[in-house]
Design an enzyme around this catalytic site. Structure first.
Site, PDB file in Angstrom:
ATOM      1  CG  HIS A   1      38.500  37.355  35.706  1.00 37.80           C
ATOM      2  ND1 HIS A   1      37.149  37.321  35.872  1.00 37.80           N
ATOM      3  CD2 HIS A   1      39.036  36.942  36.876  1.00 37.80           C
ATOM      4  CE1 HIS A   1      36.873  36.908  37.096  1.00 37.80           C
ATOM      5  NE2 HIS A   1      37.994  36.665  37.728  1.00 37.80           N
TER       6      HIS A   1
HETATM    7  C1  UD1 Z   1      41.989  37.982  40.970  1.00 42.30           C
HETATM    8  C2  UD1 Z   1      41.581  36.787  41.821  1.00 42.30           C
HETATM    9  C3  UD1 Z   1      40.255  36.223  41.345  1.00 42.30           C
HETATM   10  C4  UD1 Z   1      39.217  37.303  41.249  1.00 42.30           C
HETATM   11  C5  UD1 Z   1      39.747  38.418  40.374  1.00 42.30           C
HETATM   12  C6  UD1 Z   1      38.762  39.534  40.237  1.00 42.30           C
HETATM   13  C7  UD1 Z   1      43.446  35.477  42.727  1.00 42.30           C
HETATM   14  C8  UD1 Z   1      44.191  34.202  42.625  1.00 42.30           C
HETATM   15  N1  UD1 Z   1      42.562  35.702  41.762  1.00 42.30           N
HETATM   16  O1  UD1 Z   1      42.284  37.503  39.671  1.00 42.30           O
HETATM   17  O2  UD1 Z   1      39.810  35.251  42.258  1.00 42.30           O
HETATM   18  O3  UD1 Z   1      38.027  36.780  40.703  1.00 42.30           O
HETATM   19  O4  UD1 Z   1      40.949  38.915  40.943  1.00 42.30           O
HETATM   20  O5  UD1 Z   1      39.110  40.392  39.199  1.00 42.30           O
HETATM   21  O6  UD1 Z   1      43.635  36.225  43.651  1.00 42.30           O
HETATM   22  N2  UD1 Z   1      46.476  43.335  36.205  1.00 42.30           N
HETATM   23  C9  UD1 Z   1      46.628  44.631  35.761  1.00 42.30           C
HETATM   24  N3  UD1 Z   1      46.081  45.633  36.526  1.00 42.30           N
HETATM   25  C10 UD1 Z   1      45.431  45.395  37.694  1.00 42.30           C
HETATM   26  C11 UD1 Z   1      45.315  44.050  38.134  1.00 42.30           C
HETATM   27  C12 UD1 Z   1      45.836  43.036  37.379  1.00 42.30           C
HETATM   28  O7  UD1 Z   1      47.184  44.899  34.712  1.00 42.30           O
HETATM   29  O8  UD1 Z   1      44.963  46.348  38.326  1.00 42.30           O
HETATM   30  C13 UD1 Z   1      47.004  42.227  35.348  1.00 42.30           C
HETATM   31  C14 UD1 Z   1      48.415  41.843  35.639  1.00 42.30           C
HETATM   32  O9  UD1 Z   1      49.013  41.598  34.405  1.00 42.30           O
HETATM   33  C15 UD1 Z   1      48.288  40.527  36.387  1.00 42.30           C
HETATM   34  C16 UD1 Z   1      46.985  39.963  35.875  1.00 42.30           C
HETATM   35  O10 UD1 Z   1      46.188  41.096  35.548  1.00 42.30           O
HETATM   36  O11 UD1 Z   1      49.362  39.703  36.150  1.00 42.30           O
HETATM   37  C17 UD1 Z   1      46.253  39.116  36.864  1.00 42.30           C
HETATM   38  O12 UD1 Z   1      46.017  39.799  38.082  1.00 42.30           O
HETATM   39  P1  UD1 Z   1      45.951  38.994  39.473  1.00 42.30           P
HETATM   40  O13 UD1 Z   1      45.779  39.953  40.569  1.00 42.30           O
HETATM   41  O14 UD1 Z   1      47.072  38.052  39.564  1.00 42.30           O
HETATM   42  O15 UD1 Z   1      44.657  38.069  39.358  1.00 42.30           O
HETATM   43  P2  UD1 Z   1      43.226  38.322  38.694  1.00 42.30           P
HETATM   44  O16 UD1 Z   1      43.194  37.627  37.394  1.00 42.30           O
HETATM   45  O17 UD1 Z   1      42.856  39.762  38.695  1.00 42.30           O
END
Ligand code: UD1
Length: 358
Positions: A202
């Site tokens: 991820h």
């Molecule tokens: C975040 C943390 C990372 C951690 C990870 C655990 C930051 C910078 N990164 O990364 O350190 O290891 O969480 O999982 O804070 N999305 C969904 N549903 C959700 C959550 C996210 O669809 O419930 C999708 C969205 O399209 C979003 C993307 O995932 O744009 C990324 O989510 P984001 O919260 O930005 O960061 P993570 O990759 O989850």
């Protein structure tokens, strides 16, 4: 003492479960969920199975660019802190929720406690590394899991308020180990112990880069066992966007709840991951780990031979799996309690209580 705890992303739910249980023996805890993770299988399910109290405030921030997401959290957390007027704010790990919580509190002169302080990958291109460094420098109490973490902080001139307490993920794992053993996930997926690999991907450096993601998926396809791959929503989005299809031995499944994940990890021939938490869980469960990054914060796992850094290169990943699963490899590895003995949460409670009396 009135403590506001700020969580928002999947690993923070796991970390907060033991700490919240401990803190509530002596203190009043107000739980704030930023809403960084919002899908049921990335958030709600963890609250249920880990018996985490329902958040007092749900900020509903959701996804966005780093600046927008962190900025919206900062505004919303400040409002909560002004309303609640806590004696301390507790933040976890290295996500945007961590940084926003620490910054909002520090600006209001509320003491900040950071759980999982002191970790460094020394790679400033990782958003998490920026979050770690800035949060540590805004914190009054720094709860560090490892000796290396204490040394990292000392190099940056941070010595006051530093406590090596062990890792709260060990607390969570030991607390849930027996429950996880009862998970029927192997039956449900029709798997035999030791006959499959587990994979998670991820990190932005792997998902947002098409060549990296292609190369990792090609490596999975080239392995000698089925690969069970619970897919983080950000990774699913990019797989679809790049049109990358999973080969026959690669099984894409939905993100797993904690207990199923532990069970699947415990019985895997090896795990391939770019997650920090999974590297550590693999070490504790003595499962060989191939890390899909060029660096790690959890250097002890590599030094003891349980983890190898393979980056995103297809050939290197396949070779690393062969190296880590070869005959009699496990006997040659070291294993120590680098991450503590499962009492980190109680230590944190004790130190916070003492801080109150200073
Ligand atoms: C975040 C943390 C990372 C951690 C990870 C655990 C930051 C910078 N990164 O990364 O350190 O290891 O969480 O999982 O804070 N999305 C969904 N549903 C959700 C959550 C996210 O669809 O419930 C999708 C969205 O399209 C979003 C993307 O995932 O744009 C990324 O989510 P984001 O919260 O930005 O960061 P993570 O990759 O989850």
């Amino acid at each position: 003492m009135k403590i506001v705890s700020i969580i928002g992303a999947r690993p923070q739910f796991i970390k907060c479960a033991p700490v919240s249980r401990a803190l509530r023996k002596d203190h009043q805890e107000i739980l704030v969920h930023t809403g960084q993770h919002y899908d049921e299988n990335m958030s709600g399910i963890f609250f249920e199975e880990l018996s985490i109290p329902t958040p007092d405030h749900h900020l509903g921030i959701g996804s966005g660019s780093h600046g927008a997401q962190t900025g919206r959290m900062l505004l919303a957390i400040e409002e909560v802190l002004l309303k609640e007027a806590p004696d301390m704010v507790l933040v976890y790990g290295d996500t945007n929720s961590t940084l926003a919580g620490a910054l909002a509190a520090a600006k209001l002169h509320i003491p900040v406690a950071h759980v999982e302080a002191g970790l460094r990958s020394f790679d400033r291109s990782m958003p998490e590394e920026i979050n770690r460094v800035l949060t540590d420098h805004a914190s009054d109490l720094l709860f560090v899991p490892t000796e290396n973490g204490v040394a990292n902080l000392a190099r940056e001139g941070i010595e006051k308020g530093v406590h090596r307490v062990g890792d709260v993920m060990v607390d969570a794992l030991l607390f849930n180990r027996e429950l996880a053993a009862r998970s029927d996930i192997l039956n449900r997926l029709d798997l035999k112990a030791g006959a499959y690999y587990l994979a998670t991907v991820h990190r932005a450096s792997n998902t947002d880069d098409e060549q990296h993601l292609r190369s990792i998926m090609a490596a999975f396809a080239g392995l000698d066992r089925p690969v069970i791959f619970p897919v983080h929503p950000r990774t699913r989005k990019f797989l679809e966007q790049y049109g990358i299809l999973a080969e026959r031995n690669v099984h894409l499944i939905e993100p797993l709840p904690y207990l199923d994940m532990l069970r699947l990890l415990n019985q895997a021939a090896a795990v391939l991951t770019d997650s920090g938490g999974v590297q550590k869980e693999a070490y504790i469960l003595q499962v060989p780990c191939i890390t899909l990054r060029e660096n790690t914060e959890w250097v002890e796992t590599v030094e003891d031979g349980w983890n190898v850094l393979a980056g995103a290169d297809c050939g290197r990943i396949i070779a690393a799996v062969g190296q880590m699963t070869g005959d009699r490899r496990n006997q040659q590895k070291g294993h120590s309690a680098h991450y503590g003995d499962g009492t980190a949460a109680d230590e944190i409670r004790r130190i916070i209580s003492a801080f109150d009396k200073v």
